[in-house]
Design an enzyme around this catalytic site. Structure first.
Site, mmCIF file in Angstrom:
data_model
loop_
_atom_site.group_PDB
_atom_site.id
_atom_site.type_symbol
_atom_site.label_atom_id
_atom_site.label_comp_id
_atom_site.label_asym_id
_atom_site.label_seq_id
_atom_site.Cartn_x
_atom_site.Cartn_y
_atom_site.Cartn_z
ATOM 1 N N LYS A 191 0.835 -1.209 0.000
ATOM 2 C CA LYS A 191 0.000 0.000 0.000
ATOM 3 C C LYS A 191 0.872 1.262 0.000
ATOM 4 C CE LYS A 191 -3.635 -2.488 -0.273
ATOM 5 N NZ LYS A 191 -4.501 -3.162 0.658
HETATM 6 C C1 LIG Z 1 -5.602 -4.312 0.988
HETATM 7 C C2 LIG Z 1 -7.059 -4.114 1.037
HETATM 8 C C3 LIG Z 1 -7.828 -4.403 2.165
HETATM 9 C C4 LIG Z 1 -7.265 -5.129 3.349
HETATM 10 O O1 LIG Z 1 -6.174 -4.484 3.910
HETATM 11 P P1 LIG Z 1 -5.282 -5.278 4.976
HETATM 12 O O2 LIG Z 1 -4.551 -4.182 5.676
HETATM 13 O O3 LIG Z 1 -4.373 -6.165 4.193
HETATM 14 O O4 LIG Z 1 -6.180 -6.029 5.860
HETATM 15 C C5 LIG Z 1 -9.166 -4.091 2.177
HETATM 16 N N1 LIG Z 1 -9.746 -3.524 1.105
HETATM 17 C C6 LIG Z 1 -9.056 -3.245 -0.010
HETATM 18 C C7 LIG Z 1 -9.756 -2.591 -1.150
HETATM 19 C C8 LIG Z 1 -7.696 -3.550 -0.093
HETATM 20 O O5 LIG Z 1 -7.015 -3.309 -1.214
#
Ligand SMILES: *Cc1c(COP(=O)(O)O)cnc(C)c1O
Length: 390
Positions: A191
């Site tokens: 991210k």
């Molecule tokens: C990555 C992601 C999540 C989950 O995030 P985590 O921190 O890995 O639990 C939820 N929604 C979307 C759209 C994502 O891309």
């Protein structure tokens, strides 16, 4: 075949590689040496910093965005017997969080151009049981929040924004995550801001904030950091069977510096983004939709659409070919309704969500980390041109 590869195998370009600098490394080491490796002062600092960045009343750190979504749904009082509407074009975690709250997920198709949930489709799926909408600001592109909030007001629905792709995104100048009742963020390794694993809930509602905080740590009335701090031992009470979703100082140590560089990293990704758009505009693929100037794109994923009829190669064949050139890519995502569990449990069929289904078969995300150098970006473009013969 080995000849003329865009990159060598020992130089594989990892998709979504995190941009970790010495300041993060030193901060983690200082936490390790201090003895505070659990939830402590750095978590608190990171929360304060995030609150300021988002200009919101409360920010509560957790260990993932999945946890952030789960707790937001529960804190809103949603559970068994309720329905929560979300998009067919998202990561499975959005849907799983609804399921784990006890509520029933209701899927809505997305728009093909923006890849975000279609407000007109939301309206069609509202029933007496509907309690909330979870829009996902896809790839960093903001959802149509004016329409979504109008629907929510009309039907008295909670809005939980999934901002996992959208930490920097602005909708008409306002930070996403502050438009609905809750905003949920991810600091997963790929991210835009990274803590290895981590997440954040933001809200302007004092009650919701209090509940999320308690739910995130076993349902204890006071958090462990305060409990063991030097102003004396305090007993805790369990006021709810909560979860173990707290963030640690080791994670926050990364987050503090990552968040400090958030605009710098965004600017770097914007340059890469513009470079891709410039150099790939003539290729027989669809590039990301342009965003109106009144908004700001989070530039999380640069997604191209590869339609076999137009590009002369399928997305899946393209995937294999670009990997052979030693360039890592991602698929975000196959439609939620294409997965067997959901099909069996909810009777969803992929073809009932035609835009998500089409995107799921064509989409491909190319590297867009602020860690990329000019050569990396050049190689990605060269590989795409080579495979498409343009
Ligand atoms: C990555 C992601 C999540 C989950 O995030 P985590 O921190 O890995 O639990 C939820 N929604 C979307 C759209 C994502 O891309």
């Amino acid at each position: 075949m080995q000849q003329g590869l865009i990159r060598e195998k020992n130089n594989f370009l990892v998709f979504g590689a995190p941009d970790i600098r010495d300041e993060e490394i030193n901060e983690v080491v200082s936490s390790l040496k201090s003895g505070w490796i659990g939830t402590g002062p750095k978590v608190q600092r990171f929360e304060e910093q995030f609150k300021e960045y988002k200009n919101t009343a409360h920010s509560i750190s957790v260990n993932s965005c999945t946890a952030a979504l789960h707790l937001s749904i529960i804190a809103a009082g949603i559970g068994t017997g309720d329905e929560v509407i979300t998009t067919a074009m998202t990561f499975c975690a959005t849907v799983n969080a609804i399921i784990h709250s006890g509520a029933t997920p209701v899927l809505v198709d997305c728009d093909y151009q923006t890849q975000c949930i279609n407000p007109l489709e939301i309206k069609k799926k509202i029933t007496r049981k509907t309690k909330a909408i979870i829009p996902v600001h896809f790839a960093g592109y903001p959802c149509d929040m004016d329409k979504i909030m109008a629907i929510a007001r009309e039907h008295k629905l909670i809005v939980i924004e999934d901002c996992a792709h959208a930490i920097e995104t602005l909708y008409k100048g306002k930070p996403v995550g502050t438009l609905g009742d809750f905003g949920c963020f991810s600091f997963y390794v790929t991210k835009n801001v990274v803590t290895a694993e981590g997440g954040m809930v933001i809200t302007n509602n004092n009650n919701y904030a209090e509940r999320v905080k308690i739910l995130a740590l076993h349902g204890m009335s006071q958090d462990a950091w305060k409990r063991f701090s030097d102003d004396g031992y305090k007993h805790y009470q369990i006021v709810f069977p909560g979860f173990k979703y707290n963030m640690t100082d080791l994670q926050a140590a990364l987050g503090i510096h990552q968040l400090r560089r958030v605009d710098e990293s965004w600017k770097k990704r914007e340059d890469i983004w513009n470079n891709y758009t410039d150099k790939l505009s003539f290729a027989p693929i669809k590039l990301p939709s342009e965003l109106q100037k009144e908004h700001k794109h989070g530039h999380h994923l640069y997604t191209i659409m590869i339609n076999k009829k137009i590009a002369n190669i399928s997305r899946d064949d393209f995937l294999v070919r670009i990997n052979q050139e030693n360039i890592g890519v991602g698929v975000h995502y196959k439609s939620i309704a294409s997965h067997p569990y959901y099909q069996e449990r909810y009777g969803w069929r992929a073809e009932d969500f035609p835009n998500a289904n089409k995107i799921g078969g064509e989409t491909l995300s190319i590297p867009l980390s602020s860690k990329l150098n000019d050569q990396d970006v050049h190689d990605v473009i060269a590989a795409i041109r080579k495979i498409l013969n343009v």
